[in-house]
Design a protein around this motif. Structure first.
Motif, PDB file in Angstrom:
ATOM      1  N   PRO A   6     -34.070  25.387   6.649  1.00 56.89           N
ATOM      2  CA  PRO A   6     -34.368  24.122   7.337  1.00 56.89           C
ATOM      3  C   PRO A   6     -34.429  22.925   6.397  1.00 56.89           C
ATOM      4  O   PRO A   6     -34.237  21.789   6.825  1.00 56.89           O
ATOM      5  CB  PRO A   6     -35.741  24.385   7.973  1.00 56.89           C
ATOM      6  CG  PRO A   6     -36.297  25.574   7.272  1.00 56.89           C
ATOM      7  CD  PRO A   6     -35.144  26.388   6.797  1.00 56.89           C
ATOM      8  N   ALA A   7     -34.679  23.167   5.116  1.00 59.72           N
ATOM      9  CA  ALA A   7     -34.713  22.053   4.167  1.00 59.72           C
ATOM     10  C   ALA A   7     -33.299  21.543   3.870  1.00 59.72           C
ATOM     11  O   ALA A   7     -33.083  20.343   3.663  1.00 59.72           O
ATOM     12  CB  ALA A   7     -35.388  22.490   2.865  1.00 59.72           C
ATOM     13  N   ASP A   8     -32.333  22.443   3.810  1.00 61.16           N
ATOM     14  CA  ASP A   8     -30.973  22.078   3.380  1.00 61.16           C
ATOM     15  C   ASP A   8     -30.153  21.415   4.490  1.00 61.16           C
ATOM     16  O   ASP A   8     -29.361  20.511   4.223  1.00 61.16           O
ATOM     17  CB  ASP A   8     -30.196  23.321   2.917  1.00 61.16           C
ATOM     18  CG  ASP A   8     -30.787  23.952   1.668  1.00 61.16           C
ATOM     19  OD1 ASP A   8     -31.972  24.341   1.704  1.00 61.16           O
ATOM     20  OD2 ASP A   8     -30.064  24.034   0.663  1.00 61.16           O
ATOM     21  N   ALA A   9     -30.337  21.904   5.725  1.00 60.98           N
ATOM     22  CA  ALA A   9     -29.451  21.472   6.813  1.00 60.98           C
ATOM     23  C   ALA A   9     -29.397  19.949   6.984  1.00 60.98           C
ATOM     24  O   ALA A   9     -28.305  19.393   7.166  1.00 60.98           O
ATOM     25  CB  ALA A   9     -29.859  22.168   8.113  1.00 60.98           C
ATOM     26  N   PRO A  10     -30.547  19.225   6.896  1.00 56.46           N
ATOM     27  CA  PRO A  10     -30.471  17.773   7.092  1.00 56.46           C
ATOM     28  C   PRO A  10     -29.704  17.045   5.985  1.00 56.46           C
ATOM     29  O   PRO A  10     -29.410  15.844   6.129  1.00 56.46           O
ATOM     30  CB  PRO A  10     -31.948  17.333   7.085  1.00 56.46           C
ATOM     31  CG  PRO A  10     -32.734  18.564   7.306  1.00 56.46           C
ATOM     32  CD  PRO A  10     -31.942  19.696   6.759  1.00 56.46           C
ATOM     33  N   LEU A  11     -29.392  17.741   4.902  1.00 57.33           N
ATOM     34  CA  LEU A  11     -28.627  17.091   3.823  1.00 57.33           C
ATOM     35  C   LEU A  11     -27.154  16.949   4.197  1.00 57.33           C
ATOM     36  O   LEU A  11     -26.431  16.159   3.587  1.00 57.33           O
ATOM     37  CB  LEU A  11     -28.743  17.904   2.525  1.00 57.33           C
ATOM     38  CG  LEU A  11     -30.140  18.002   1.915  1.00 57.33           C
ATOM     39  CD1 LEU A  11     -30.133  18.967   0.736  1.00 57.33           C
ATOM     40  CD2 LEU A  11     -30.608  16.623   1.456  1.00 57.33           C
TER      41      LEU A  11
END
Ligand code: C5P
Length: 134
Positions: free
Chosen positions: A119-124
């Motif tokens: 979930p941390a990576d996806a918004p990048l």
């Protein structure tokens, strides 16, 4: 809550594809695809951590990694709050190889959404697409 500083890298090849790595079995978030990187050790500069982690994970020496402007993950996991600046790097020495048994894929930025990410990576992803104009 504890802050965990992790660095990640969008490694870009000559075809403008981005490298993602699959987190191996036995690690947290196993099976998800992430931008390579890892934890910053105490006293370590983020850029040094990035160089060390990509050498350990991929066997390459990254050159001139560049901190992507205003592109970082900030996500509250149960155990810690993750802060993860994203670097962009187009130059490295050595051949990219999976040094830790992880699967690797070169993916066009517009196709990144097809790979389940932490979930941390996806918004990048949208930020990266904007930055690369891809
Ligand atoms: O890779 P490592 O397990 O050392 O990273 C520590 C934690 O940071 C992971 O358990 C995961 O929660 C988070 N992480 C992440 N996205 C990454 C790398 C790490 O969310 N690309």
């Amino acid at each position: 809550m504890r802050l965990l500083l992790v660095v990640a890298c969008a490694l870009i090849d000559a075809d403008a594809r981005v490298l993602i790595a699959q987190r191996p079995e036995g690690k947290a978030l196993a099976g998800l695809w992430e931008f390579p990187g890892g934890k910053v050790d105490p006293g370590e500069r983020p850029e040094q951590a990035l160089i060390r982690e990509l050498h350990e994970e991929l066997g390459i020496a990254v050159k001139e990694p560049c901190l992507a402007p205003l592109t970082f993950a900030s996500f509250a996991y149960a155990e810690f709050h993750l802060l993860m600046p994203l670097f962009i790097c187009r130059r490295w020495e050595g051949l990219v190889g999976a040094r830790e048994g992880q699967a690797l894929k070169w993916v066009f930025p517009k196709d990144l959404r097809s790979y389940p990410m932490p979930p941390a990576d996806a918004p990048l992803i949208p930020a990266l697409i904007d930055l690369l104009g891809a």
